[in-house]
Design a protein around this motif. Structure first.
Motif, PDB file in Angstrom:
ATOM      1  N   LEU A   4       4.935  -4.060  -9.870  1.00 15.16           N
ATOM      2  CA  LEU A   4       5.067  -3.290  -8.893  1.00 15.16           C
ATOM      3  C   LEU A   4       5.961  -3.079  -7.982  1.00 15.16           C
ATOM      4  O   LEU A   4       6.420  -4.297  -7.494  1.00 15.16           O
ATOM      5  N   VAL A   5       6.619  -1.888  -7.682  1.00 15.87           N
ATOM      6  CA  VAL A   5       7.665  -1.878  -6.772  1.00 15.87           C
ATOM      7  C   VAL A   5       7.475  -0.465  -5.961  1.00 15.87           C
ATOM      8  O   VAL A   5       7.399   0.579  -6.342  1.00 15.87           O
ATOM      9  N   GLU A   6       7.493  -0.912  -4.499  1.00 15.50           N
ATOM     10  CA  GLU A   6       7.132   0.029  -3.457  1.00 15.50           C
ATOM     11  C   GLU A   6       8.551   0.600  -2.980  1.00 15.50           C
ATOM     12  O   GLU A   6       9.271   0.095  -3.116  1.00 15.50           O
ATOM     13  N   SER A   7       8.209   1.946  -2.421  1.00 16.10           N
ATOM     14  CA  SER A   7       9.348   2.648  -2.050  1.00 16.10           C
ATOM     15  C   SER A   7       8.766   3.380  -1.239  1.00 16.10           C
ATOM     16  O   SER A   7       7.711   3.962  -1.246  1.00 16.10           O
ATOM     17  N   GLY A   8       9.627   4.446  -0.269  1.00 22.84           N
ATOM     18  CA  GLY A   8       9.280   5.430   0.757  1.00 22.84           C
ATOM     19  C   GLY A   8       9.050   5.101   2.178  1.00 22.84           C
ATOM     20  O   GLY A   8       8.927   5.894   2.822  1.00 22.84           O
ATOM     21  N   GLY A   9       9.192   3.725   2.401  1.00 21.04           N
ATOM     22  CA  GLY A   9       8.957   3.480   3.820  1.00 21.04           C
ATOM     23  C   GLY A   9      10.136   3.836   4.818  1.00 21.04           C
ATOM     24  O   GLY A   9      11.011   4.194   4.154  1.00 21.04           O
ATOM     25  N   GLY A  10       9.907   3.588   6.033  1.00 23.77           N
ATOM     26  CA  GLY A  10      11.136   3.935   6.802  1.00 23.77           C
ATOM     27  C   GLY A  10      10.501   4.190   8.222  1.00 23.77           C
ATOM     28  O   GLY A  10       9.586   3.707   8.578  1.00 23.77           O
ATOM     29  N   LEU A  11      11.560   4.304   9.170  1.00 28.48           N
ATOM     30  CA  LEU A  11      11.214   4.544  10.521  1.00 28.48           C
ATOM     31  C   LEU A  11      10.951   6.219  10.866  1.00 28.48           C
ATOM     32  O   LEU A  11      11.550   7.147  10.467  1.00 28.48           O
ATOM     33  N   VAL A  12       9.793   6.342  11.616  1.00 30.74           N
ATOM     34  CA  VAL A  12       9.599   7.680  11.635  1.00 30.74           C
ATOM     35  C   VAL A  12       8.592   7.895  12.913  1.00 30.74           C
ATOM     36  O   VAL A  12       8.190   6.976  13.429  1.00 30.74           O
ATOM     37  N   CYS A  95       1.622  -2.522  -2.171  1.00 31.11           N
ATOM     38  CA  CYS A  95       0.912  -2.010  -3.455  1.00 31.11           C
ATOM     39  C   CYS A  95      -0.036  -3.145  -4.168  1.00 31.11           C
ATOM     40  O   CYS A  95       0.698  -4.416  -4.339  1.00 31.11           O
ATOM     41  N   ALA A  96      -0.933  -3.158  -4.549  1.00 30.59           N
ATOM     42  CA  ALA A  96      -1.509  -3.890  -5.284  1.00 30.59           C
ATOM     43  C   ALA A  96      -2.467  -3.365  -6.678  1.00 30.59           C
ATOM     44  O   ALA A  96      -2.696  -2.267  -6.299  1.00 30.59           O
ATOM     45  N   SER A  97      -2.710  -4.360  -7.452  1.00 31.42           N
ATOM     46  CA  SER A  97      -3.445  -3.842  -8.792  1.00 31.42           C
ATOM     47  C   SER A  97      -4.220  -4.916  -9.320  1.00 31.42           C
ATOM     48  O   SER A  97      -4.056  -6.023  -9.187  1.00 31.42           O
ATOM     49  N   ASP A  98      -5.536  -4.612  -9.857  1.00 29.33           N
ATOM     50  CA  ASP A  98      -6.406  -5.539 -10.461  1.00 29.33           C
ATOM     51  C   ASP A  98      -7.215  -4.984 -11.629  1.00 29.33           C
ATOM     52  O   ASP A  98      -7.655  -3.814 -11.237  1.00 29.33           O
ATOM     53  N   PRO A  99      -7.583  -5.612 -12.675  1.00 25.12           N
ATOM     54  CA  PRO A  99      -8.297  -4.945 -13.635  1.00 25.12           C
ATOM     55  C   PRO A  99      -9.660  -4.800 -13.109  1.00 25.12           C
ATOM     56  O   PRO A  99     -10.675  -3.955 -13.724  1.00 25.12           O
ATOM     57  N   PRO A 111      -5.720  -9.764  -5.124  1.00 31.01           N
ATOM     58  CA  PRO A 111      -5.879  -8.931  -6.329  1.00 31.01           C
ATOM     59  C   PRO A 111      -4.591  -9.830  -7.246  1.00 31.01           C
ATOM     60  O   PRO A 111      -3.902 -10.302  -7.055  1.00 31.01           O
ATOM     61  N   SER A 112      -4.933  -9.251  -8.481  1.00 29.65           N
ATOM     62  CA  SER A 112      -4.018 -10.169  -9.465  1.00 29.65           C
ATOM     63  C   SER A 112      -2.558  -9.751  -9.235  1.00 29.65           C
ATOM     64  O   SER A 112      -1.960 -10.611  -9.618  1.00 29.65           O
ATOM     65  N   TYR A 113      -1.928  -8.544  -8.733  1.00 29.37           N
ATOM     66  CA  TYR A 113      -0.650  -8.209  -8.582  1.00 29.37           C
ATOM     67  C   TYR A 113      -0.458  -7.522  -7.341  1.00 29.37           C
ATOM     68  O   TYR A 113      -1.158  -6.871  -6.779  1.00 29.37           O
ATOM     69  N   TRP A 114       0.569  -7.769  -6.826  1.00 27.23           N
ATOM     70  CA  TRP A 114       1.434  -7.656  -5.553  1.00 27.23           C
ATOM     71  C   TRP A 114       2.656  -6.803  -5.804  1.00 27.23           C
ATOM     72  O   TRP A 114       3.330  -7.484  -6.642  1.00 27.23           O
ATOM     73  N   GLY A 115       3.007  -5.981  -5.056  1.00 27.13           N
ATOM     74  CA  GLY A 115       4.515  -5.420  -4.734  1.00 27.13           C
ATOM     75  C   GLY A 115       5.142  -6.353  -3.940  1.00 27.13           C
ATOM     76  O   GLY A 115       4.418  -7.179  -3.099  1.00 27.13           O
TER      77      GLY A 115
END
Length: 124
Positions: A4-12, A95-99, A111-115
């Motif tokens: 998992l690869v997150e994007s889109g964060g920033g200063l707002v 971001c996280a994912s799990d079956p 969860p099983s997977y983390w970004g």
């Protein structure tokens, strides 16, 4: 395996919007439940939004009406639209994912997977 690869964060500025993206690789994306968590400085990581493979969604009370989770299985991507940002939304978003849909819907801390996370900073 899912990466998992997150994007889109920033200063707002407060009141603004952001859309976070989480790109997944691996064959299990479409069948896995997905979630967004956040961790503010000095606080525990918490689940803020979740979506199952059947598009059942769940939100933390603190973000209802401002956060929207969505997934695009054709692009192996899950999104988090964040509107009406508040300074207290400042955190690293993961971001996280799990079956297991149950684990994701109850906001499991494991969860099983983390970004790797993406920083969101909201200025007042």
């Amino acid at each position: 395996q899912v990466q998992l690869v997150e994007s889109g964060g920033g200063l707002v500025e407060a009141g603004g919007s952001l859309r976070l993206s989480c790109a997944a690789s691996g064959r299990d994306f479409s069948t896995n439940a997905m979630a967004w968590y956040r961790q503010a400085p000095g606080k525990q990581r918490e689940s803020v939004a979740a979506i199952t493979s059947g598009l059942r969604m769940k939100y933390a009370d603190s973000v209802k009406g401002r956060f929207t989770i969505a997934r695009d299985n054709a692009k192996n991507t899950v999104y988090l639209q964040i509107d009406s940002l508040k300074p207290e939304d400042t955190a690293v978003y993961y971001c996280a994912s799990d079956p297991s849909e149950w684990k994701i819907l109850v906001g499991t801390p494991n969860p099983s997977y983390w970004g790797q996370g993406t920083q969101v900073t909201v200025s007042s």
